[in-house]
Design a protein around this motif. Sequence first.
Motif, PDB file in Angstrom:
ATOM      1  N   GLY A 104      79.401 -45.296  -8.029  1.00 38.62           N
ATOM      2  CA  GLY A 104      78.633 -45.309  -9.269  1.00 38.62           C
ATOM      3  C   GLY A 104      77.235 -44.752  -9.155  1.00 38.62           C
ATOM      4  O   GLY A 104      76.413 -44.955 -10.040  1.00 38.62           O
ATOM      5  N   THR A 105      76.941 -44.012  -8.068  1.00 37.39           N
ATOM      6  CA  THR A 105      75.613 -43.425  -7.893  1.00 37.39           C
ATOM      7  C   THR A 105      75.586 -42.021  -8.474  1.00 37.39           C
ATOM      8  O   THR A 105      76.450 -41.201  -8.175  1.00 37.39           O
ATOM      9  CB  THR A 105      75.233 -43.370  -6.397  1.00 37.39           C
ATOM     10  N   SER A 106      74.585 -41.741  -9.292  1.00 32.36           N
ATOM     11  CA  SER A 106      74.457 -40.425  -9.899  1.00 32.36           C
ATOM     12  C   SER A 106      74.043 -39.402  -8.850  1.00 32.36           C
ATOM     13  O   SER A 106      73.121 -39.629  -8.069  1.00 32.36           O
ATOM     14  CB  SER A 106      73.413 -40.460 -11.023  1.00 32.36           C
ATOM     15  N   ALA A 107      74.745 -38.253  -8.824  1.00 34.36           N
ATOM     16  CA  ALA A 107      74.441 -37.218  -7.847  1.00 34.36           C
ATOM     17  C   ALA A 107      73.300 -36.315  -8.307  1.00 34.36           C
ATOM     18  O   ALA A 107      72.495 -35.865  -7.497  1.00 34.36           O
ATOM     19  CB  ALA A 107      75.688 -36.370  -7.585  1.00 34.36           C
ATOM     20  N   ARG A 108      73.236 -36.048  -9.594  1.00 33.11           N
ATOM     21  CA  ARG A 108      72.196 -35.146 -10.093  1.00 33.11           C
ATOM     22  C   ARG A 108      71.934 -35.442 -11.566  1.00 33.11           C
ATOM     23  O   ARG A 108      72.840 -35.797 -12.299  1.00 33.11           O
ATOM     24  CB  ARG A 108      72.674 -33.703  -9.915  1.00 33.11           C
ATOM     25  N   THR A 109      70.693 -35.300 -11.954  1.00 38.18           N
ATOM     26  CA  THR A 109      70.297 -35.520 -13.352  1.00 38.18           C
ATOM     27  C   THR A 109      69.576 -34.289 -13.869  1.00 38.18           C
ATOM     28  O   THR A 109      68.680 -33.766 -13.202  1.00 38.18           O
ATOM     29  CB  THR A 109      69.380 -36.747 -13.480  1.00 38.18           C
ATOM     30  N   PHE A 110      69.954 -33.835 -15.065  1.00 31.49           N
ATOM     31  CA  PHE A 110      69.323 -32.659 -15.668  1.00 31.49           C
ATOM     32  C   PHE A 110      68.642 -33.057 -16.972  1.00 31.49           C
ATOM     33  O   PHE A 110      69.250 -33.716 -17.823  1.00 31.49           O
ATOM     34  CB  PHE A 110      70.367 -31.576 -15.924  1.00 31.49           C
ATOM     35  N   ARG A 111      67.423 -32.614 -17.129  1.00 28.25           N
ATOM     36  CA  ARG A 111      66.617 -32.989 -18.296  1.00 28.25           C
ATOM     37  C   ARG A 111      66.229 -31.765 -19.121  1.00 28.25           C
ATOM     38  O   ARG A 111      65.119 -31.670 -19.624  1.00 28.25           O
ATOM     39  CB  ARG A 111      65.368 -33.747 -17.836  1.00 28.25           C
ATOM     40  N   GLN A 112      67.153 -30.830 -19.265  1.00 25.29           N
ATOM     41  CA  GLN A 112      66.854 -29.593 -19.978  1.00 25.29           C
ATOM     42  C   GLN A 112      66.796 -29.799 -21.483  1.00 25.29           C
ATOM     43  O   GLN A 112      66.035 -29.130 -22.172  1.00 25.29           O
ATOM     44  CB  GLN A 112      67.916 -28.547 -19.633  1.00 25.29           C
ATOM     45  N   HIS A 113      67.580 -30.726 -22.007  1.00 24.33           N
ATOM     46  CA  HIS A 113      67.652 -30.913 -23.461  1.00 24.33           C
ATOM     47  C   HIS A 113      66.384 -31.584 -23.989  1.00 24.33           C
ATOM     48  O   HIS A 113      65.754 -32.394 -23.304  1.00 24.33           O
ATOM     49  CB  HIS A 113      68.871 -31.748 -23.835  1.00 24.33           C
ATOM     50  N   SER A 114      66.054 -31.269 -25.230  1.00 30.55           N
ATOM     51  CA  SER A 114      64.847 -31.829 -25.848  1.00 30.55           C
ATOM     52  C   SER A 114      65.143 -33.049 -26.707  1.00 30.55           C
ATOM     53  O   SER A 114      64.220 -33.714 -27.177  1.00 30.55           O
ATOM     54  CB  SER A 114      64.171 -30.756 -26.727  1.00 30.55           C
ATOM     55  N   ASP A 115      66.419 -33.346 -26.929  1.00 36.71           N
ATOM     56  CA  ASP A 115      66.798 -34.461 -27.800  1.00 36.71           C
ATOM     57  C   ASP A 115      68.134 -35.022 -27.299  1.00 36.71           C
ATOM     58  O   ASP A 115      68.636 -34.614 -26.257  1.00 36.71           O
ATOM     59  CB  ASP A 115      66.905 -33.977 -29.252  1.00 36.71           C
ATOM     60  N   PHE A 116      68.707 -35.957 -28.068  1.00 35.65           N
ATOM     61  CA  PHE A 116      69.979 -36.561 -27.690  1.00 35.65           C
ATOM     62  C   PHE A 116      70.988 -35.475 -27.301  1.00 35.65           C
ATOM     63  O   PHE A 116      71.133 -34.475 -27.999  1.00 35.65           O
ATOM     64  CB  PHE A 116      70.583 -37.348 -28.846  1.00 35.65           C
TER      65      PHE A 116
END
Length: 758
Positions: free
Chosen positions: A116-128
Amino acid sequence: MHRVANAGNASNAARTSKEKRLTYVLNDADNTKHCAGINCVAVLKSSGPEGCDYLFTGSRDSTLKRWSLADDGATCSTTFESHVDWVNDVILTGGKVLVSCSSDATVKVWNSLSDGTSARTFRQHSDFVTCLAAAEKKSNLVASGGLGGEVFIWDIEATLAPLSKLNDVDEDYSSTTANGMGSSMTHTSLQPTSSSNNISKPATQCQGYVPLAAKGHKESVYALATDDCGTLLVSGGTEKVVRVWDPRTGSKTMKLRGHTDNVRALLLDSSGRYCLSGSSDSMIRLWDLGQQRCVHSYAVHTDSVWALASTPTFSHVYSGGRDLSLYLTDLATRESVLLCNEDHPILQLALHDDGIWVATTDSSLHRWPAEAHNPVKVLQRGGSFLAGNLSFSRARASLEGSTPVPVYREPSCSILGTSAIVQHEILKNRRHILTKDTVGAVKLWEITRGVVIENFGMISFEKKKEELFEMVSVPAWFTVDTRFGSLSVHLDTPQCFSAEMYSTDLSIAGKTEDDKVNLARETLKGLLTHWLNKRRQLFGSQTSTNGEIPSGKDKSTRTLSLSKFDGDASSDNDATVYPPFEFSAVAPPSIVTEGSQGGPWRKKITNLVGTEDERDFPCWVLDCVLSNRLPPRENTKCSFYLHPCEGSTLQTLTQGKLSAPRILRIHKVVNYVIEKMLLDKSMDSLNADGNFAKGMPPVVGDGSSHFGLKPWQKLKPSIEIMCNNKVLTPDMNLATVQAYIWKKPEDLILNYRVVQSR
């Protein structure tokens, strides 16, 4: 008690930026179940005959769960906890890679068979981020769309490649964060693209992987789909059109018009020639992309269509939506049948062998017979009808009473969730919250321990709220919401440190009755006790953070101490977690917060590893827990005037305004009056005036020599305090008097007089 200057207190300097919040989410005792609606579902088929099929669900409780499927049901094997808002979509690609998106504006990549560990997180989006799509035969291709109007196309293999840490990589994304503490996984630095063309080329690789941006949407995107080979991508949303893209370049190829409301669901056949769309206009449309036109429309539903799934040959479509109904429709003959009815709106569908999993706004999930490999079998059972081609035809048929009879009335398998909290009331003591869930059960929670202290069952919420009313006033030191189906308690500095109680009111053994307990400070200590223990194991007794922590003592107000009972006896760095603040180890709460790097994260308090620091926690939390330093606080004092009652012969003890803690009990004010009178007048004259009961010895201080009695019982005062011509009880505090007796914005006025008789 302090005397306050008439000029008033100097206000605290405005903070330059908003401090980050800490939230803790109270979990149900059964953590293997979702406690809010299930937005998305995906099935992973086993690769061998002895293998186990898995089901993945994403919920409005912000978690994903992996379920091991068997003939007799499903068992939760892992909870994926990292998103900090609703999980809106989940897909499987490449066999073992799980991709999820959330209202927290992130896309996360997981190993589907991990713990259940996240491998990578991307924050490219500006909204939901609302939707995802993946190509079956091109497993590295994933597309994401959201309310910001963005559609990004990702190469998952490239995103998971190790990044070299260069000087120009943004530390906010490249450093290890709380989502994967202690692992070698890192966040990827994603730089925004800015191009007027349809395709946005990736930036230099030293800045990290950047996805293609398919530009053209001016409004929110609700649905995405790709063909098996990843040569076509379709998208839909609030613009009411279906857009078609080349995902290899990000360029637009066509735009299909026909729907009259939001496009909410999309499917592409394996060849990429035909596209199915479901819309809030209640219609399903079949598009021929070669001819760039709609070739069929199906009026099956009476309300918005939110979910579509097709048979492997793309000959039949399963559809569900806001009308709670799941239909099976033959795309060629237009014959349609009502497969089943759910109790809640249908959000997503996933075929599994000859069944279909149906995700709804409820926390439970059902599997219904579907006969996906031989759908004609279902149609032959009778009850079918021909789907019209105009939406009003289906609505009119429904109004005329020709509602179809469902083929199935009971699901073949169910995964039960827990009831979501739908109503809550913070009680006046600011430690208890009354809740009501979807089945009507009313419970009383103690938020400083994170447990249900009483389950009242199915009773009237309003009546129980009235029964539990107390005439007490405690500052609002936290806020609460239930959007995850559970209680989320939000702590914001400095407001959260405004509430204090005396240790005797909390029944804390080993502390004197006048010791003040800050509720937020002790709650934070209780939440982070596991983290502190882990930290001590790693670093020994050295628990302070790097750098000097600024002092939290407020020195803007100059006061003159008039009595010993105003001191804060808890000012020492007491690491003890007292019973009223011990959180459950059976159902530990989850923390949602963020530090100086990496963005928001969520973890159970028992999963913290001790290496988290100011990059992960807000500085004010570390100041409080590690150094016992609190920020400057407002409204912890109450200003008041103390005068003799009108017509009384008692002397005026003070001309100025007094200040004392809001939690100061009235019996302490009585003490103060007696002490002042003893200092200002001889005992003989007091007896002559009849101010004390005959035979009662003079009492100074709190009368602590009389063990086993409450302070006001020890004192047996012959002085009583009044406000607005009402006699105040000794256990009432100044805040309560101000809120319920005085009821004015002006400074409180208290009067004292001799008790005439006992």
